[in-house]
Design an enzyme around this catalytic site. Sequence first.
Site, PDB file in Angstrom:
ATOM      1  N   ALA A 119       0.829  -1.212   0.000  1.00 35.92           N
ATOM      2  CA  ALA A 119       0.000   0.000   0.000  1.00 35.92           C
ATOM      3  C   ALA A 119       0.863   1.262   0.000  1.00 35.92           C
ATOM      4  CB  ALA A 119      -0.912   0.002   1.222  1.00 35.92           C
ATOM      5  N   ASP A 120       0.285   2.328  -0.509  1.00 33.81           N
ATOM      6  CA  ASP A 120       0.953   3.625  -0.491  1.00 33.81           C
ATOM      7  C   ASP A 120       0.699   4.301   0.863  1.00 33.81           C
ATOM      8  OD1 ASP A 120      -1.612   4.765  -0.561  1.00 33.81           O
ATOM      9  OD2 ASP A 120      -1.501   5.288  -2.690  1.00 33.81           O
ATOM     10  N   PRO A 121       1.214   5.516   1.085  1.00 34.85           N
ATOM     11  CA  PRO A 121       1.013   6.177   2.378  1.00 34.85           C
ATOM     12  C   PRO A 121      -0.459   6.426   2.743  1.00 34.85           C
ATOM     13  CG  PRO A 121       2.833   7.200   1.215  1.00 34.85           C
ATOM     14  CD  PRO A 121       2.181   6.242   0.253  1.00 34.85           C
TER      15      PRO A 121
END
Length: 139
Positions: A16-18
């Site tokens: 996942a991204d931030p």
Amino acid sequence: MELTERANILVKFNEADPLGIVWHGHYVRYFEDGREAFGEKYGLRYLDIFNHGYTVPVVKVECNYKRSLRYGDRVIVEVKYEDTPAAKIKFTYRLYNPATGELVADGSSVQVFLDTATSSLQLSIPPFFEAWKKQWGLL
């Protein structure tokens, strides 16, 4: 005969991204996770193919994104083998979020046979794959 398999995968933190949304490239990796589960079920693992003297690189992949996955979600990968008379392996995929029942992506992939010793493209179906197809009622 229809050959299918399902894999249940937990979305990991590093996918996942931030913002917690799964990076789009991981959807294609989920396709591969599904192919691995399929190969395990039907005796068509990458090592099985390699032990017969071939590799099967992906030459085409398509992914249609419908919904986002997030860190902590689960994803169900449904894999279906698409029979073809050519010397290639084709799969179609459907990714579902089991918590919502929503289709999150679908797509397909094509793999071809290369001789491991020469890396030459095989234009006819390798004998072991013809036997595999016969075993599963595809010939």
